[in-house]
Scaffold this active site. Structure first.
Site, short mmCIF file in Angstrom:
data_model
loop_
_atom_site.label_atom_id
_atom_site.label_comp_id
_atom_site.label_asym_id
_atom_site.label_seq_id
_atom_site.Cartn_x
_atom_site.Cartn_y
_atom_site.Cartn_z
N GLU A 44 0.84 -1.20 0.00
CA GLU A 44 0.00 0.00 0.00
C GLU A 44 0.88 1.25 0.00
O GLU A 44 1.87 1.33 0.72
CB GLU A 44 -0.91 0.00 1.24
CG GLU A 44 -1.85 1.19 1.32
CD GLU A 44 -2.71 1.18 2.57
OE1 GLU A 44 -3.73 1.89 2.57
OE2 GLU A 44 -2.36 0.49 3.55
N LYS A 114 -9.77 2.46 -2.32
CA LYS A 114 -10.03 2.03 -0.95
C LYS A 114 -11.41 2.52 -0.51
O LYS A 114 -11.71 3.71 -0.57
CB LYS A 114 -8.94 2.58 -0.03
CG LYS A 114 -8.97 2.06 1.39
CD LYS A 114 -7.75 2.57 2.15
CE LYS A 114 -7.65 2.01 3.54
NZ LYS A 114 -6.44 2.52 4.24
N CYS A 154 -6.04 -2.58 2.74
CA CYS A 154 -5.81 -2.38 4.17
C CYS A 154 -7.10 -2.43 5.02
O CYS A 154 -7.63 -3.50 5.29
CB CYS A 154 -5.06 -1.06 4.40
SG CYS A 154 -4.22 -0.98 6.00
#
Length: 275
Positions: A44, A114, A154
């Site tokens: 990431e 995300k 994440c």
């Protein structure tokens, strides 16, 4: 799908975008020296420190991205699938934490913004991603020659509804560039990755930056490749490292045959749907 080997690059991220791109290129080339490797992953925000001002400073438009242009050329040259972690993507005056999947022709075939912003305020840590970043609104799954691949980033791992939908799309491999911190890393990192692999009966590949001292944000490291049983196939420590694992169709088929959870869902009582 086909059987193949994956290479996962846990890398040092420094405060210089060009250096990060060059270093990622070196690691990818090294991973590709293993001729069985068909897919390589990065962490990431691999081209920037994980902090608000650096997101703004290093954000790139997709069509003008030095980072993506380099990664696409590299995937084409090495004839590999490449998941170059995530980068800060600038679009319509907004910045997204965006992951891409590039095919062996050097073409971007999928992108995931995300979906869940890491906004926390605890006695030991305060970080509000939404101060700088905007949330994506799409579930990302694509059928490739390697299998059905999904992307998440994440904090997305903490939302089982998303993973249930990726499972319903029959994902074989879920790629998760991530950067857990030194508090949540030792507590939840391994548990969540193994749990989501078991939930989805898919391979989960979680790629983190290495754990190096810096004035911005220190990642936990410990990148992992986990099979559909929840078994750890490969695990890094905190330092920079490339890990490898074999992805096989037989493993996926065996798990889904023995415990057919998709067939056993009580859709007469509950349902998870994509809006």
């Amino acid at each position: 799908m086909q059987d193949f080997k994956i290479g996962t690059c846990q890398m040092n991220v420094v405060d210089n975008k060009n250096e990060n791109i060059q270093h990622a290129t070196q690691l990818i080339r090294k991973a590709a020296e293993n001729r069985d490797v068909k897919l390589i992953t990065l962490p990431e925000m691999f081209n920037t420190p994980y902090t608000h001002d650096k997101f703004i400073q290093n954000a790139e438009k997709q069509d003008e991205s030095i980072t993506l242009n380099t990664m696409c050329q590299l995937a084409s040259e090495l004839e590999i699938y490449l998941q170059p972690g995530s980068i800060p993507e600038l679009s319509d005056d907004k910045i997204y934490n965006t992951a891409y999947l590039i095919n062996p022709n050097g073409e971007i075939i999928a992108k995931h913004r995300k979906m869940h912003m890491f906004d926390i305020n605890t006695p030991t840590m305060k970080f509000t991603e939404s101060d700088t970043l905007s949330a994506g609104n799409s579930i990302t799954t694509i059928k490739t020659n390697l299998g059905v691949i999904s992307l998440a980033i994440c904090y997305d791992i903490r939302f089982p509804e998303l993973w249930s939908l990726m499972s319903q799309k029959k994902s074989d491999i879920i790629l998760l560039p991530a950067a857990f911190n030194l508090t949540t890393g030792p507590l939840h990192w391994e548990t969540l990755i193994r749990t989501r692999a078991i939930d989805t009966q898919a391979y989960v590949v979680a790629t983190s930056p290495s754990q190096i001292e810096n004035p911005y944000y220190i990642a936990w490291g410990h990148s992992m490749i986990v099979d559909p049983w929840g078994g750890i196939l490969a695990k890094a420590n905190k330092k920079e490292e490339i890990i490898y694992a074999d992805i096989t169709e037989d493993k996926i088929d065996s798990v889904r045959m023995q415990i057919p959870v998709l067939k056993h869902r009580r859709t007469d009582i509950y349902e998870t749907i994509e809006k």
